[in-house]
Design a protein around this motif. Structure first.
Motif, PDB file in Angstrom:
ATOM      1  N   ILE A 195       0.835  -1.202   0.000  1.00  0.00           N
ATOM      2  CA  ILE A 195       0.000   0.000   0.000  1.00  0.00           C
ATOM      3  C   ILE A 195       0.870   1.252   0.000  1.00  0.00           C
ATOM      4  O   ILE A 195       0.606   2.203  -0.737  1.00  0.00           O
ATOM      5  N   THR A 227     -11.467   5.279  -4.284  1.00  0.00           N
ATOM      6  CA  THR A 227     -11.301   5.580  -2.871  1.00  0.00           C
ATOM      7  C   THR A 227     -11.770   4.403  -2.027  1.00  0.00           C
ATOM      8  O   THR A 227     -12.415   3.484  -2.522  1.00  0.00           O
ATOM      9  N   THR A 228     -11.459   4.445  -0.749  1.00  0.00           N
ATOM     10  CA  THR A 228     -11.885   3.383   0.157  1.00  0.00           C
ATOM     11  C   THR A 228     -13.401   3.333   0.293  1.00  0.00           C
ATOM     12  O   THR A 228     -13.954   2.307   0.660  1.00  0.00           O
ATOM     13  N   SER A 229     -14.084   4.429  -0.024  1.00  0.00           N
ATOM     14  CA  SER A 229     -15.550   4.441   0.036  1.00  0.00           C
ATOM     15  C   SER A 229     -16.175   4.074  -1.308  1.00  0.00           C
ATOM     16  O   SER A 229     -17.392   4.058  -1.430  1.00  0.00           O
ATOM     17  N   SER A 286      -4.244   8.350   2.176  1.00  0.00           N
ATOM     18  CA  SER A 286      -4.563   7.065   2.803  1.00  0.00           C
ATOM     19  C   SER A 286      -5.970   6.583   2.458  1.00  0.00           C
ATOM     20  O   SER A 286      -6.289   5.420   2.686  1.00  0.00           O
ATOM     21  N   ALA A 326      -7.757   3.421  -2.349  1.00  0.00           N
ATOM     22  CA  ALA A 326      -7.740   1.964  -2.260  1.00  0.00           C
ATOM     23  C   ALA A 326      -7.040   1.335  -3.455  1.00  0.00           C
ATOM     24  O   ALA A 326      -6.336   0.330  -3.319  1.00  0.00           O
ATOM     25  N   GLU A 327      -7.248   1.892  -4.661  1.00  0.00           N
ATOM     26  CA  GLU A 327      -6.642   1.339  -5.876  1.00  0.00           C
ATOM     27  C   GLU A 327      -6.184   2.474  -6.777  1.00  0.00           C
ATOM     28  O   GLU A 327      -6.793   3.544  -6.789  1.00  0.00           O
TER      29      GLU A 327
END
Length: 101
Positions: A43, A58-60, A91, A94-95
């Motif tokens: 990461i 994003t993480t969401s 942070s 996500a990708e």
């Protein structure tokens, strides 16, 4: 005589117990801590390679394109609306899909 041999075998049980605990700790390290460290390195490397123009998720779950970046933050443009630019932490990525040259 019986008491002396009983205490000697008790000491052997203590050594076995300590060895058993050490083996369990090594197994836990290989199963839990080591994979977590490898994933964190992956990461960190991914976030270090983020550049302007890269497509991200994003993480969401939001898809966007990186417009600007600093050490800890990025400005991401979401959707086809060019006015939807949101600053966010690196942070929260996500990708990353690298922009084609």
């Amino acid at each position: 005589m019986y008491l002396l041999s009983g205490t000697a075998s008790g000491g052997g049980g203590l050594v076995f117990t300590i060895a058993y605990i050490a083996v369990i700790c090594v197994i836990m390290w290989f199963l839990l801590i080591r994979p977590q460290k490898k994933e964190q390195k992956r990461i960190d490397a991914m976030l270090a390679e983020v550049a302007v123009g890269d497509s991200i998720v994003t993480t969401s779950g939001f898809y966007g394109v990186v417009i600007d970046l600093t050490d800890e933050d990025v400005i991401v443009e979401f959707g086809s609306n060019k006015n939807c630019r949101i600053p966010m932490k690196k942070s929260a990525i996500a990708e990353v899909e690298k922009a084609e040259a």
